[in-house]
Scaffold this motif. Sequence first.
Motif, mmCIF file in Angstrom:
data_model
loop_
_atom_site.group_PDB
_atom_site.id
_atom_site.type_symbol
_atom_site.label_atom_id
_atom_site.label_comp_id
_atom_site.label_asym_id
_atom_site.label_seq_id
_atom_site.Cartn_x
_atom_site.Cartn_y
_atom_site.Cartn_z
ATOM 1 N N TRP A 180 0.857 -1.075 0.058
ATOM 2 C CA TRP A 180 0.049 0.028 0.030
ATOM 3 C C TRP A 180 1.146 1.506 -0.011
ATOM 4 C CZ3 TRP A 180 -4.924 -1.562 -0.582
ATOM 5 C CH2 TRP A 180 -5.218 -2.855 -0.109
ATOM 6 N N GLU A 181 2.181 0.994 0.022
ATOM 7 C CA GLU A 181 3.251 2.201 0.029
ATOM 8 C C GLU A 181 3.406 2.645 -1.325
ATOM 9 O OE1 GLU A 181 5.527 0.289 3.128
ATOM 10 O OE2 GLU A 181 5.550 2.475 3.700
ATOM 11 N N THR A 182 4.480 3.249 -1.442
ATOM 12 C CA THR A 182 4.853 3.908 -2.737
ATOM 13 C C THR A 182 4.928 2.791 -3.817
ATOM 14 O OG1 THR A 182 6.630 5.130 -1.720
ATOM 15 C CG2 THR A 182 6.760 4.970 -3.996
ATOM 16 N N THR A 183 4.265 3.184 -5.103
ATOM 17 C CA THR A 183 3.995 2.130 -6.141
ATOM 18 C C THR A 183 5.260 1.813 -6.951
ATOM 19 O OG1 THR A 183 3.786 3.860 -8.030
ATOM 20 C CG2 THR A 183 1.655 3.134 -6.668
ATOM 21 N N PRO A 184 5.250 0.691 -7.339
ATOM 22 C CA PRO A 184 6.687 0.207 -7.964
ATOM 23 C C PRO A 184 7.306 1.352 -8.897
ATOM 24 C CG PRO A 184 4.862 -1.571 -8.189
ATOM 25 C CD PRO A 184 4.508 -0.379 -7.704
ATOM 26 N N ASP A 185 6.470 2.151 -9.475
ATOM 27 C CA ASP A 185 7.114 3.196 -10.409
ATOM 28 C C ASP A 185 7.122 4.490 -9.531
ATOM 29 O OD1 ASP A 185 4.152 4.428 -12.063
ATOM 30 O OD2 ASP A 185 4.271 3.377 -10.230
ATOM 31 N N PHE A 195 -0.273 -7.088 -21.380
ATOM 32 C CA PHE A 195 -1.507 -6.719 -22.248
ATOM 33 C C PHE A 195 -1.521 -5.297 -22.743
ATOM 34 C CE2 PHE A 195 -3.530 -10.386 -21.210
ATOM 35 C CZ PHE A 195 -3.828 -10.639 -19.841
ATOM 36 N N PRO A 196 -1.692 -4.967 -23.827
ATOM 37 C CA PRO A 196 -1.490 -3.629 -24.410
ATOM 38 C C PRO A 196 -2.207 -2.569 -23.771
ATOM 39 C CG PRO A 196 -2.198 -5.200 -26.321
ATOM 40 C CD PRO A 196 -2.402 -6.023 -24.970
ATOM 41 N N ASP A 197 -3.076 -2.842 -22.965
ATOM 42 C CA ASP A 197 -3.743 -1.678 -22.262
ATOM 43 C C ASP A 197 -3.759 -1.982 -20.809
ATOM 44 O OD1 ASP A 197 -7.332 -3.063 -21.974
ATOM 45 O OD2 ASP A 197 -5.404 -3.803 -21.609
ATOM 46 N N THR A 198 -2.694 -2.477 -20.350
ATOM 47 C CA THR A 198 -2.419 -2.796 -18.889
ATOM 48 C C THR A 198 -2.072 -1.600 -18.211
ATOM 49 O OG1 THR A 198 -1.093 -4.031 -17.282
ATOM 50 C CG2 THR A 198 -0.129 -3.043 -19.054
ATOM 51 N N GLN A 199 -2.844 -1.261 -17.195
ATOM 52 C CA GLN A 199 -2.751 -0.191 -16.210
ATOM 53 C C GLN A 199 -1.398 -0.380 -15.283
ATOM 54 O OE1 GLN A 199 -4.015 2.567 -16.021
ATOM 55 N NE2 GLN A 199 -5.869 2.558 -17.182
ATOM 56 N N PHE A 200 -0.916 -1.556 -15.018
ATOM 57 C CA PHE A 200 0.415 -1.962 -14.420
ATOM 58 C C PHE A 200 1.551 -1.258 -14.871
ATOM 59 C CE2 PHE A 200 1.767 -3.772 -10.678
ATOM 60 C CZ PHE A 200 3.551 -3.994 -11.031
ATOM 61 N N MET A 245 -1.472 -0.448 -7.245
ATOM 62 C CA MET A 245 -0.453 -0.086 -7.939
ATOM 63 C C MET A 245 -0.516 0.343 -9.354
ATOM 64 S SD MET A 245 2.144 -3.097 -6.547
ATOM 65 C CE MET A 245 2.364 -3.476 -4.981
ATOM 66 N N ASP A 246 -1.646 -0.119 -9.832
ATOM 67 C CA ASP A 246 -1.743 0.369 -11.428
ATOM 68 C C ASP A 246 -1.757 1.823 -11.650
ATOM 69 O OD1 ASP A 246 -4.283 -2.317 -12.225
ATOM 70 O OD2 ASP A 246 -1.905 -2.316 -12.306
ATOM 71 N N ARG A 247 -1.548 2.331 -12.748
ATOM 72 C CA ARG A 247 -1.474 3.737 -12.995
ATOM 73 C C ARG A 247 -2.675 4.605 -12.642
ATOM 74 N NH1 ARG A 247 -0.798 4.163 -18.206
ATOM 75 N NH2 ARG A 247 -1.034 2.133 -18.613
#
Lengths: 317, 317
Positions: free
Chosen positions: B85-90, B157-162, B297-299
């Motif tokens: 739940w903390e800073t996202t991977p990006d 996936f082309p549309d992935t939000q990750f 974590m998704d964008r």
Amino acid sequence: MTEHATVPLRLRGMGAFHVGGRDVELSGLPVREHLMAEGGQPVRIDPNGRYVVEQMYAQYFLADPDAGRLPLLLWHGGGMTGATWETTPDGRPGWLHEFLRRGRDVYLCDAVERGRSGFAPVPHVWPEAPVIQTPADIFTRFRIGTRDPATGALCPFPDTQFPVAAFDALARQMVPRWTTTDAAVLAGYLALLERTGPAVIVCHSQAGVFALRAAHARPDLVRAVIALEPASIPMLDTATRAYDVPTLVVLGDHIDTDARWPRMADRIRTFANAHAAVDILSLPDIGMHGNSHMLMMDRNSLAIAGRVSDWLIHKGV
Amino acid sequence: MTEHATVPLRLRGMGAFHVGGRDVELSGLPVREHLMAEGGQPVRIDPNGRYVVEQMYAQYFLADPDAGRLPLLLWHGGGMTGATWETTPDGRPGWLHEFLRRGRDVYLCDAVERGRSGFAPVPHVWPEAPVIQTPADIFTRFRIGTRDPATGALCPFPDTQFPVAAFDALARQMVPRWTTTDAAVLAGYLALLERTGPAVIVCHSQAGVFALRAAHARPDLVRAVIALEPASIPMLDTATRAYDVPTLVVLGDHIDTDARWPRMADRIRTFANAHAAVDILSLPDIGMHGNSHMLMMDRNSLAIAGRVSDWLIHKGV
């Protein structure tokens, strides 16, 4: 809610990340079906493949106002996690909160193998199971008091600074530990320093080895070391490179009550005598009696933090 | 230092504690000598005796200003810790930061067996070794993309939000997990609720079982549940007591790409149809496409958090 509101504070920001780690490839392991959640669908897990192991986790807290000084990296001791530096067992602010209050950015770290850093598969990557210690063992080993050999009763030293009524809260913080992970732990800490840039290390017990090694190897990144009761002084190649990182070793009380500590204290004094950069703060010598091994949890923990803060400012870091 | 300053924030306070746990007595184990620190003195450790196991750790952050609403308890999923739940991977703010910004007190939890909660000795207390999963397995299982069976290449996936470029940061967060600790995990979470008082649970994946069980057992303490892609719906004795805790289940995209998720989604819909208190938010149905299993974590994670926040306010919690 019954939480003590500790100390109100402002932060420029906070976050977390993992650093370091290395890839390993596992093969030859059986594929198995697992029920990962009650009532869920069975999952076929093939454990063979590439993993990342030996990464480490850190949370950062950016103080506001910012005193404009170097950040502190808090490195816990053996059998513990970053929780060491948080709320004390008896509910008082920890060193994390105190140094934020003093305007220092703080990195609260879980060493490789601990806490949110996770641990590598045993026995595939790390060959041995971790070690566990009973709370009763901790009570004497951390010099909170003695144990009656006949009855097993735990008897605190009359002048102990440890908040004995909350000892069970300390027991709940203890986690399993390995004894063969030192190289991986140090590598993780060096990766952290590469990310943070120049910093002050505040280390406890087992972490003393890692801090002194890191300081000796990277004096450009480790600008000072506060070593709370370091469990050992590593063998450093000071013939090739001097040890000249400003270092304060802090020692508590009742050193002579433990089989190991007198020899460890001697080794610390030898180290300090050999290197001008190393100071010793022996708390009984300045009239602070009764401290246990857990200087950041003892009832006078914030007074000790103040001494440490003054020393750092005096050293210009 | 290169840290993004995330979101400046003020806190009424912050701290940490351990709750729960039970005593166990170990006997018949060999006493061993261990070298606990390089260059240190060998330590004779007798592992027999009383231990506390199955305690759990939580950090609390008290928002300022305080929106005067119920606190959120964040319960991570399988193979993960509170770092979820903390800073996202990006490097973006996580749900911890977002809900503090919205004036909610937040408890960031490590379930029993995870992170700073530690784990019980294996095999003396927990009989089996933990389970590990490769990052490649996670990539497909979390519906970030597919894996080419011939080459092993991971194709998002082309549309992935990750945030796929930061996938290695997610891999570094993963930790070993057990599959036989459910009772202990639930007991720890119930002990946490006893301490926090009435709260909203925000749970992910594996934790869905614990949240729904806790809500059904203690509707006085669990005032709402936000279940992000719960891995399962537990069998609840709703004949004896109805399930009437306001519950929002949030589902991402590409459900049909995974062997398990269509059945899990059906089970979720059956649960929602049977209980008026349960709503489903299917993100593709509201024009939010490409979400993976990792909704926090998704964008578009903060947009999802906003929807969740609105729903909670609408429900009066």
